[in-house]
Write an enzyme that holds these catalytic residues in place. Structure first.
Site, mmCIF file in Angstrom:
data_model
loop_
_atom_site.group_PDB
_atom_site.id
_atom_site.type_symbol
_atom_site.label_atom_id
_atom_site.label_comp_id
_atom_site.label_asym_id
_atom_site.label_seq_id
_atom_site.Cartn_x
_atom_site.Cartn_y
_atom_site.Cartn_z
ATOM 1 C CB SER A 238 -16.172 -52.273 65.937
ATOM 2 O OG SER A 238 -16.035 -51.680 67.198
ATOM 3 C CB CYS A 239 -12.247 -54.127 66.935
ATOM 4 S SG CYS A 239 -12.026 -52.613 66.010
ATOM 5 C CG ASP A 240 -13.002 -59.842 66.546
ATOM 6 O OD1 ASP A 240 -13.428 -60.406 67.555
ATOM 7 O OD2 ASP A 240 -13.728 -59.411 65.633
#
Length: 419
Positions: A5-7
């Protein structure tokens, strides 16, 4: 645990145009989780007052700043957001050699909100987060579902002048100052030998654990992660793909460039599947203090099929009713209740999902809807660029700016369904 998940991204002059800092984040969460966009005004608090975060209570501070947050609707904290002083923060899940604490403490998302509410610069926000980390620790389930999902956190913190990367392993941490160029974080430790601030026992603890011999140059990611630095920096994961996308546009990065990066599916930045991009944010932070900071939020999944809507801090902002989930304030998210989860879909989310379902098998309708969404965006971008260039705000219009944009977006969805 594999990254899932996520950047978060930041671009600073000379990588950007017009002497601006551009911040961006995709929040990648479980596909059935609703994310809301909410505004909280500045506040004055009583001496000795306690603050209820997602799982624990902590001491409140005398004053808090106004914040706009994009957050999973079931919790207190936020995945990403900004405050009235132009500070922006996003966090990532990270894992490494240090064991993750399952005991309920502060979530990384709580620390995002606390940093925004209590600091008027990026470095002060870093101070707030590490002080709270030392006092209360980090830990607890990061989903509303029965599935256990706990992690350490990394943070990208930016303001009008600079950015900081803060990466943690339990209570230990390292921070890197970024004053120019581009930088991104993903679901892996990325601070190597350039460490500008650190926990006072970061190195002695690593030596005690047998992770560092005390002789080689200290490499935070190489020491606290299971992966060696060479592998982390040359793999085909999202961290490297994100860095490539930033460098591809180095020297000419605008807020629209950042949005295109967040919409990129081949790189995995715009995630699909069981974990998907549930919300996105892009902020423009001009170094000229006479120009307002502008923060764009989607409040809906998949930025490729969402509208980035602008928010500007001014006095007397109207509440963001169309992106505020209806049930959060009426229940305690800590209680694990059996049965069906409450319906947390806010009005914009509902209209967005219904419109997408209506066009899924109709290519012509899908194209018409997307064209209308992009037309709305283009008009908004032109208007925001004019504000940035001319440094003039129509205050009466700005208090309702985000809310009106959400209503215009809903109108597009409804007209597409009825046509």
């Amino acid at each position: 645990m594999d990254p899932c998940s996520c950047d978060t991204f930041v671009a600073l002059p000379p990588s950007t145009t017009d002497n601006r800092i551009i911040f961006g984040k995709n929040s990648d969460r479980l596909c059935n989780e609703v994310q809301e966009v909410v505004y909280f005004p500045a506040g004055v608090h009583n001496l000795g007052e306690q603050l209820k975060c997602t799982y624990i209570e902590i001491e409140q501070v005398p004053e808090t700043y106004a914040v706009v947050l994009s957050r999973p609707a079931w919790l207190w904290g936020a995945e990403m957001g900004a405050n009235e002083h132009g500070v922006c923060i996003g966090n990532e899940a990270v894992w490494g050699r240090e064991e993750v604490c399952a005991e309920e403490a502060l979530l990384g998302m709580d620390l995002v909100r606390l940093g925004l509410e209590r600091a008027d610069t990026a470095e002060k926000a870093l101070n707030v987060i590490v002080d709270l980390l030392e006092k209360y620790g980090q830990g607890g389930n990061c989903t509303e579902d029965s599935m256990e999902f706990s992690y350490h956190n990394s943070f990208l913190i930016a303001d009008r002048n600079e950015a900081w990367i803060l990466e943690t392993a339990g209570k230990y941490w390292a921070a890197e100052k970024v004053q120019e160029g581009v930088r991104n974080i993903s679901n892996q430790l990325s601070i190597t030998t350039k460490i500008d601030r650190e926990h006072p026992h970061l190195r002695s603890y690593a030596k005690q654990q047998g992770w560092w011999d005390g002789k080689k140059e200290f490499d935070f990611a190489g020491t606290y992660s299971y992966l060696d630095t060479a592998t982390m920096l040359t793999s085909s994961g999202r961290y490297c793909e994100g860095y490539k996308l930033l460098n591809k546009h180095k020297g000419s990065i605008t807020f629209e460039t950042m949005m295109e990066i967040l919409r990129d599916k081949p790189s995995g930045i715009n995630m699909e599947g069981g974990f998907l991009t549930t919300a996105s944010m892009v902020s423009v932070l001009p170094r000229d203090s006479n120009s307002p900071c502008i923060h764009f939020f989607t409040g809906t999944p998949d930025p490729e099929r969402s509208v980035f809507k602008p928010f500007i801090f001014v006095p007397h902002i109207s509440q963001l009713l169309d992106t505020c989930s209806p049930t959060f304030e009426h229940e305690d998210p800590v209680k694990k209740k059996a049965g069906r989860k409450p319906d947390r879909r806010h009005p914009l989310y509902l209209e967005h999902q219904q419109a997408l379902e209506a066009v899924d098998n109709n290519e012509e309708k899908a194209k018409t809807m997307l064209d209308n969404m992009r037309k709305l965006e283009k008009e908004l971008f032109k208007e925001m660029e004019s504000i940035l260039q001319n440094k003039h705000l129509d205050m009466d219009k700005t208090v309702n700016l985000f809310s009106q944009c959400a209503k215009d977006e809903i109108t597009i969805y409804r007209s597409n369904i009825s046509s």
